[in-house]
Design an enzyme around this catalytic site. Structure first.
Site, mmCIF file in Angstrom:
data_model
loop_
_atom_site.group_PDB
_atom_site.id
_atom_site.type_symbol
_atom_site.label_atom_id
_atom_site.label_comp_id
_atom_site.label_asym_id
_atom_site.label_seq_id
_atom_site.Cartn_x
_atom_site.Cartn_y
_atom_site.Cartn_z
ATOM 1 N N CYS A 176 93.986 -79.080 -52.275
ATOM 2 C CA CYS A 176 94.400 -77.611 -52.363
ATOM 3 C C CYS A 176 93.889 -76.968 -53.507
ATOM 4 O O CYS A 176 93.949 -77.282 -54.499
ATOM 5 C CB CYS A 176 95.831 -77.679 -52.287
ATOM 6 S SG CYS A 176 96.776 -76.025 -52.506
ATOM 7 N N PHE A 230 101.146 -81.167 -58.007
ATOM 8 C CA PHE A 230 102.514 -82.001 -57.741
ATOM 9 C C PHE A 230 102.516 -83.365 -57.093
ATOM 10 O O PHE A 230 102.967 -84.269 -57.290
ATOM 11 C CB PHE A 230 103.518 -81.153 -56.747
ATOM 12 C CG PHE A 230 104.934 -81.578 -56.774
ATOM 13 C CD1 PHE A 230 105.450 -81.906 -58.107
ATOM 14 C CD2 PHE A 230 105.236 -82.095 -55.330
ATOM 15 C CE1 PHE A 230 106.738 -82.221 -57.910
ATOM 16 C CE2 PHE A 230 106.501 -82.661 -55.255
ATOM 17 C CZ PHE A 230 107.384 -82.711 -56.545
ATOM 18 N N HIS A 264 100.035 -74.958 -61.241
ATOM 19 C CA HIS A 264 99.733 -76.104 -60.360
ATOM 20 C C HIS A 264 100.186 -75.701 -58.993
ATOM 21 O O HIS A 264 101.127 -75.025 -58.750
ATOM 22 C CB HIS A 264 100.541 -77.693 -60.849
ATOM 23 C CG HIS A 264 101.961 -77.533 -60.680
ATOM 24 N ND1 HIS A 264 102.583 -78.132 -59.463
ATOM 25 C CD2 HIS A 264 102.914 -77.245 -61.577
ATOM 26 C CE1 HIS A 264 103.987 -78.048 -59.494
ATOM 27 N NE2 HIS A 264 104.129 -77.514 -60.626
ATOM 28 N N CYS A 265 99.800 -76.370 -57.854
ATOM 29 C CA CYS A 265 99.960 -76.342 -56.546
ATOM 30 C C CYS A 265 100.285 -77.659 -56.055
ATOM 31 O O CYS A 265 100.716 -78.729 -56.728
ATOM 32 C CB CYS A 265 98.902 -75.469 -55.690
ATOM 33 S SG CYS A 265 99.498 -74.945 -54.122
ATOM 34 N N TRP A 266 99.977 -77.972 -54.584
ATOM 35 C CA TRP A 266 100.217 -79.275 -54.048
ATOM 36 C C TRP A 266 99.229 -80.580 -55.000
ATOM 37 O O TRP A 266 99.984 -81.298 -55.273
ATOM 38 C CB TRP A 266 99.948 -79.422 -52.694
ATOM 39 C CG TRP A 266 101.113 -79.023 -51.925
ATOM 40 C CD1 TRP A 266 101.044 -77.722 -51.094
ATOM 41 C CD2 TRP A 266 102.445 -79.507 -51.663
ATOM 42 N NE1 TRP A 266 102.400 -77.599 -50.546
ATOM 43 C CE2 TRP A 266 102.918 -78.741 -50.713
ATOM 44 C CE3 TRP A 266 102.995 -80.724 -52.135
ATOM 45 C CZ2 TRP A 266 104.474 -79.324 -50.285
ATOM 46 C CZ3 TRP A 266 104.085 -81.228 -51.703
ATOM 47 C CH2 TRP A 266 104.846 -80.194 -50.836
#
Length: 141
Positions: free
Chosen positions: A82, A106, A76-78
């Site tokens: 994204c 996140f 996972h990222c932001w």
């Protein structure tokens, strides 16, 4: 109909969401490695408890040495704005890992009211009333 079913099955084979990840971690069924691919600064601001930090730009150099290939990886990222997690998932797949992308990232982990960890410990995050049920974390689906 067969085309639609194949498409949606393929999505489910390669994606998961924050509610499913949180439910698996709560149930002790975390038979995957959750990898946060954001920057060190983003990681320091807050992270999913139990996640491993491996910035996306470092996957090719570090993943084979630091991440267990025997376990599936969830990246996972932001958040939905994204595509860092998609790029990271491709990087892990190119290295031969079984990988899924945690859609929502996140941002939705926090918005749905799940715990957040910092160097000072773990704290609950209040659910965003526009993104989650208020009685309990998660989306209810």
């Amino acid at each position: 109909m067969d085309t639609a079913a194949a498409y949606f099955q393929a999505k489910l084979d390669h994606e998961t969401d924050v509610d499913d990840v949180a439910s698996a971690l709560r149930a002790g069924a975390g038979d995957f490695t959750l990898v946060d691919v954001r920057s060190a600064e983003a990681w320091a601001q807050g992270r999913v408890p139990g996640a491993v930090h491996l910035p996306r730009a470092e996957i090719a150099a570090r993943a084979l040495h630091e991440i267990d290939r025997a376990k599936p990886v969830v990246v996972h990222c932001w958040g939905p704005g994204c595509n860092g997690a998609t790029k990271a998932a491709l990087g892990f797949a190119d290295l031969g890992f079984s990988v899924k992308e945690m859609i929502g990232g996140f941002e939705y982990w926090v918005r749905e009211g799940f715990d957040v960890e910092t160097d000072r410990g773990v704290r609950p995050s209040p659910a965003d009333p526009l993104a989650a049920l208020l009685k309990e974390p998660g989306c209810g689906c």
